[in-house]
Write a protein that holds these residues in place. Structure first.
Motif, PDB file in Angstrom:
ATOM      1  N   VAL A   1       9.056  10.307  -6.653  1.00  0.00           N
ATOM      2  CA  VAL A   1       9.249  10.664  -5.063  1.00  0.00           C
ATOM      3  C   VAL A   1       8.348   9.761  -4.366  1.00  0.00           C
ATOM      4  O   VAL A   1       8.753   9.092  -3.520  1.00  0.00           O
ATOM      5  N   SER A   2       7.041  10.175  -4.756  1.00  0.00           N
ATOM      6  CA  SER A   2       5.933   9.191  -3.680  1.00  0.00           C
ATOM      7  C   SER A   2       6.071   7.895  -4.154  1.00  0.00           C
ATOM      8  O   SER A   2       5.805   7.078  -3.198  1.00  0.00           O
ATOM      9  N   ILE A   3       6.509   7.326  -5.262  1.00  0.00           N
ATOM     10  CA  ILE A   3       6.517   5.785  -5.430  1.00  0.00           C
ATOM     11  C   ILE A   3       7.704   5.274  -4.741  1.00  0.00           C
ATOM     12  O   ILE A   3       7.698   4.260  -4.244  1.00  0.00           O
ATOM     13  N   SER A   4       8.758   6.047  -4.700  1.00  0.00           N
ATOM     14  CA  SER A   4       9.853   5.641  -4.080  1.00  0.00           C
ATOM     15  C   SER A   4       9.667   5.350  -2.529  1.00  0.00           C
ATOM     16  O   SER A   4       9.881   4.526  -2.007  1.00  0.00           O
ATOM     17  N   LEU A   5       9.014   6.491  -1.969  1.00  0.00           N
ATOM     18  CA  LEU A   5       8.673   6.189  -0.723  1.00  0.00           C
ATOM     19  C   LEU A   5       7.576   5.241  -0.392  1.00  0.00           C
ATOM     20  O   LEU A   5       7.711   4.476   0.569  1.00  0.00           O
ATOM     21  N   GLY A   6       6.480   5.261  -1.291  1.00  0.00           N
ATOM     22  CA  GLY A   6       5.442   4.345  -0.941  1.00  0.00           C
ATOM     23  C   GLY A   6       5.658   2.837  -1.308  1.00  0.00           C
ATOM     24  O   GLY A   6       5.287   2.064  -0.596  1.00  0.00           O
ATOM     25  N   LEU A   7       6.276   2.478  -2.289  1.00  0.00           N
ATOM     26  CA  LEU A   7       6.755   1.154  -2.708  1.00  0.00           C
ATOM     27  C   LEU A   7       7.552   0.556  -1.730  1.00  0.00           C
ATOM     28  O   LEU A   7       7.292  -0.462  -1.232  1.00  0.00           O
ATOM     29  N   TRP A   8       8.747   1.265  -1.115  1.00  0.00           N
ATOM     30  CA  TRP A   8       9.709   0.771  -0.277  1.00  0.00           C
ATOM     31  C   TRP A   8       8.926   0.693   1.124  1.00  0.00           C
ATOM     32  O   TRP A   8       9.377  -0.129   2.048  1.00  0.00           O
ATOM     33  N   MET A   9       7.978   1.779   1.389  1.00  0.00           N
ATOM     34  CA  MET A   9       7.400   1.510   2.867  1.00  0.00           C
ATOM     35  C   MET A   9       6.514   0.278   2.782  1.00  0.00           C
ATOM     36  O   MET A   9       6.470  -0.285   3.650  1.00  0.00           O
ATOM     37  N   THR A  10       5.783   0.156   1.578  1.00  0.00           N
ATOM     38  CA  THR A  10       4.951  -1.029   1.554  1.00  0.00           C
ATOM     39  C   THR A  10       5.568  -2.417   1.654  1.00  0.00           C
ATOM     40  O   THR A  10       5.193  -3.203   2.508  1.00  0.00           O
TER      41      THR A  10
ATOM     42  N   LEU B   1      12.138   7.549   5.219  1.00  0.00           N
ATOM     43  CA  LEU B   1      11.735   5.799   5.145  1.00  0.00           C
ATOM     44  C   LEU B   1      11.466   5.397   6.599  1.00  0.00           C
ATOM     45  O   LEU B   1      10.109   4.841   7.122  1.00  0.00           O
ATOM     46  N   THR B   2      12.466   5.640   7.591  1.00  0.00           N
ATOM     47  CA  THR B   2      12.241   5.227   8.943  1.00  0.00           C
ATOM     48  C   THR B   2      11.275   5.868   9.683  1.00  0.00           C
ATOM     49  O   THR B   2      10.631   5.366  10.506  1.00  0.00           O
ATOM     50  N   ALA B   3      11.002   7.281   9.363  1.00  0.00           N
ATOM     51  CA  ALA B   3      10.215   8.045  10.056  1.00  0.00           C
ATOM     52  C   ALA B   3       8.507   7.541   9.628  1.00  0.00           C
ATOM     53  O   ALA B   3       7.633   7.572  10.506  1.00  0.00           O
ATOM     54  N   MET B   4       8.308   6.976   8.590  1.00  0.00           N
ATOM     55  CA  MET B   4       7.138   6.383   7.908  1.00  0.00           C
ATOM     56  C   MET B   4       6.998   5.242   8.432  1.00  0.00           C
ATOM     57  O   MET B   4       5.682   4.932   8.781  1.00  0.00           O
ATOM     58  N   LEU B   5       7.676   4.331   8.389  1.00  0.00           N
ATOM     59  CA  LEU B   5       7.677   2.819   8.864  1.00  0.00           C
ATOM     60  C   LEU B   5       7.433   2.889  10.381  1.00  0.00           C
ATOM     61  O   LEU B   5       6.855   1.719  10.586  1.00  0.00           O
ATOM     62  N   LEU B   6       7.841   3.726  11.105  1.00  0.00           N
ATOM     63  CA  LEU B   6       7.481   3.657  12.705  1.00  0.00           C
ATOM     64  C   LEU B   6       6.250   3.134  13.004  1.00  0.00           C
ATOM     65  O   LEU B   6       5.870   2.317  13.809  1.00  0.00           O
ATOM     66  N   SER B   7       5.453   3.725  12.543  1.00  0.00           N
ATOM     67  CA  SER B   7       3.731   3.476  12.880  1.00  0.00           C
ATOM     68  C   SER B   7       3.167   2.809  11.808  1.00  0.00           C
ATOM     69  O   SER B   7       1.889   2.285  12.082  1.00  0.00           O
ATOM     70  N   ALA B   8       3.701   2.444  10.822  1.00  0.00           N
ATOM     71  CA  ALA B   8       3.003   1.910   9.569  1.00  0.00           C
ATOM     72  C   ALA B   8       2.855   0.433   9.841  1.00  0.00           C
ATOM     73  O   ALA B   8       1.842  -0.083   9.468  1.00  0.00           O
ATOM     74  N   PHE B   9       3.973  -0.077  10.426  1.00  0.00           N
ATOM     75  CA  PHE B   9       3.800  -1.617  10.491  1.00  0.00           C
ATOM     76  C   PHE B   9       3.003  -2.282  11.844  1.00  0.00           C
ATOM     77  O   PHE B   9       2.691  -3.170  11.980  1.00  0.00           O
ATOM     78  N   ALA B  10       2.818  -1.097  12.893  1.00  0.00           N
ATOM     79  CA  ALA B  10       1.941  -1.549  14.000  1.00  0.00           C
ATOM     80  C   ALA B  10       0.675  -2.271  13.636  1.00  0.00           C
ATOM     81  O   ALA B  10       0.285  -3.149  14.170  1.00  0.00           O
ATOM     82  N   THR B  11      -0.154  -1.527  12.635  1.00  0.00           N
ATOM     83  CA  THR B  11      -1.676  -1.920  12.635  1.00  0.00           C
ATOM     84  C   THR B  11      -1.759  -3.404  11.883  1.00  0.00           C
ATOM     85  O   THR B  11      -2.311  -4.297  12.288  1.00  0.00           O
ATOM     86  N   THR B  12      -0.691  -3.542  10.844  1.00  0.00           N
ATOM     87  CA  THR B  12      -0.695  -4.700  10.119  1.00  0.00           C
ATOM     88  C   THR B  12      -0.191  -5.896  11.106  1.00  0.00           C
ATOM     89  O   THR B  12      -0.568  -6.967  10.931  1.00  0.00           O
ATOM     90  N   THR B  13       0.888  -5.506  12.068  1.00  0.00           N
ATOM     91  CA  THR B  13       1.281  -6.471  12.712  1.00  0.00           C
ATOM     92  C   THR B  13       0.347  -7.053  13.939  1.00  0.00           C
ATOM     93  O   THR B  13      -0.165  -8.377  13.934  1.00  0.00           O
ATOM     94  N   LEU B  14      -0.618  -6.137  14.447  1.00  0.00           N
ATOM     95  CA  LEU B  14      -1.406  -6.729  15.436  1.00  0.00           C
ATOM     96  C   LEU B  14      -2.607  -7.442  14.696  1.00  0.00           C
ATOM     97  O   LEU B  14      -3.208  -8.209  15.238  1.00  0.00           O
TER      98      LEU B  14
END
Length: 367
Positions: free
Chosen positions: A136-145, A233-246
């Motif tokens: 479960v954690s790999i599914s969420l973490g891998l796709w989110m990364t 995945l959508t809930a986790m992605l919302l804030s995940a890409f902000a730091t990397t983008t900036l």
């Protein structure tokens, strides 16, 4: 490079030893414990199965003495009235009958052999328990990364090229707003609007797959899996890409303004060649530097509330339940494995430095 890798591998030993020591000391001083939890269940103070079955144990007019329980004092809160021999058997069962130093020595020796023991309250080894929760954690973490980096890096590069334009302004607004909204709150909103039935009932409420997953065709399994993972995945992605983008944008802006870019333009190189042939390699170093912490947080620490909200039985939820239930073998093993993965990923990120920019030579540094 071989000497540097050897030094880093040797530094992992005191690091992991320190992690074990800190976890062990914290476990010794945290109020309560596995024995206290069992006592709470037996005396009706834990709000567990005994309350539902027997109405609190002695509610039927039976005293502790009539139940065969002694009246000796105990060092455990709430244990008065329980047989001291029973308390001693619990301590022996959980390995608490030995001095702390001996318990720590046994713990270190077992972990050197990757023997993490068994769960206190589940009839299963810690390794097997983690293996069950890992998919479960790999599914969420891998796709989110993958998705977050696939969005963040191109978006950050585009924002750096279009710095100050309308595109840069409105994408910055979207990124900042997304970063400000907590992922768990956004997840609850997604459930209410798209899975709760109040507005729409487009997505499932819980689980990673449907009950008939094994009966579906290969394409049907892919669709079913994507259907279940879409909302968390959508809930986790919302804030995940902000730091990397900036971070990507600012890194590219710093490199674009350097003298070698002006020189490359003066020599007639195209903007694409300058951007991806020279600037990209230098600008991505700082992004790679933050990958280990991002990797660990995405895979292990950032999924607790999301897993709880969407009823996904992964490592985040396992760690939380183990702490609440005082299942210390699972807690210590989970933290140890996280630390081990962290130091290994940190070493791999350093090796990526040398692959991206051969000018970096860790052999000449005192690390």
């Amino acid at each position: 490079m071989g000497a540097y890798i050897l030094r880093r591998l040797l530094l992992m030993i005191p690091t992991l030893f320190g992690v074990l020591l800190v976890c062990f000391v914290i476990v010794q001083f945290v109020p309560g414990g596995p024995v206290q939890r069992i006592i709470g269940q037996l005396t009706g103070q834990g709000g567990n199965a005994l309350d539902r079955i027997g109405g609190g144990g002695a509610d039927f007019g039976q005293s502790h003495e009539s139940l065969g329980l002694g009246t000796a004092n105990s060092k455990y809160r709430g244990a008065q009235g329980l047989d001291p021999a029973f308390i001693a058997s619990l301590e022996k069962q959980f390995g608490l009958d030995k001095p702390p130093l001996e318990r720590f020595r046994i713990l270190v020796w077992n972990y050197l052999r990757f023997d993490f023991g068994n769960s206190y309250f589940r009839d299963i080894s810690v390794v097997q328990l983690i293996k069950e929760k890992l998919p479960v954690s790999i599914s969420l973490g891998l796709w989110m990364t993958l998705i977050s980096y696939a969005i963040s890096i191109p978006l950050g590069i585009r924002k750096a090229i279009k710095d100050g334009s309308a595109f840069d302004v409105w994408t910055s607004a979207v990124v900042v707003v997304g970063y400000a909204i907590p992922g768990f709150l956004f997840g609850i909103m997604l459930i209410v609007f798209f899975a709760g039935g109040s507005f729409f009932d487009w997505f499932p409420l819980r689980g990673l797959t449907s009950n008939n997953f094994a009966e579906l065709s290969f394409f049907g399994k892919i669709v079913d899996y994507a259907w279940h993972i879409a909302l968390p995945l959508t809930a986790m992605l919302l804030s995940a890409f902000a730091t990397t983008t900036l971070l990507t944008k600012n890194s590219f802006l710093d490199e674009i303004r350097k003298q070698y870019v002006t020189t490359a333009r003066a020599k007639g190189l195209t903007e694409r060649k300058i951007l991806y042939g020279h600037v990209f390699r230098n600008a991505m170093l700082i992004v790679i530097a933050g990958f280990p912490s991002a990797f660990i947080s995405i895979f292990f620490t950032g999924q607790l509330l999301i897993e709880a909200i969407f009823s996904l039985d992964g490592l985040g939820l396992l760690g939380y339940e183990s702490i609440i239930n005082r299942d210390y073998p699972v807690v210590i093993a989970t933290v140890y494995i996280f630390a081990l993965v962290g130091v290994v990923v940190s070493l791999l990120s350093d090796l990526l430095y040398t692959w991206i920019d051969p000018r970096i030579d860790f052999e000449r540094r005192d690390v």
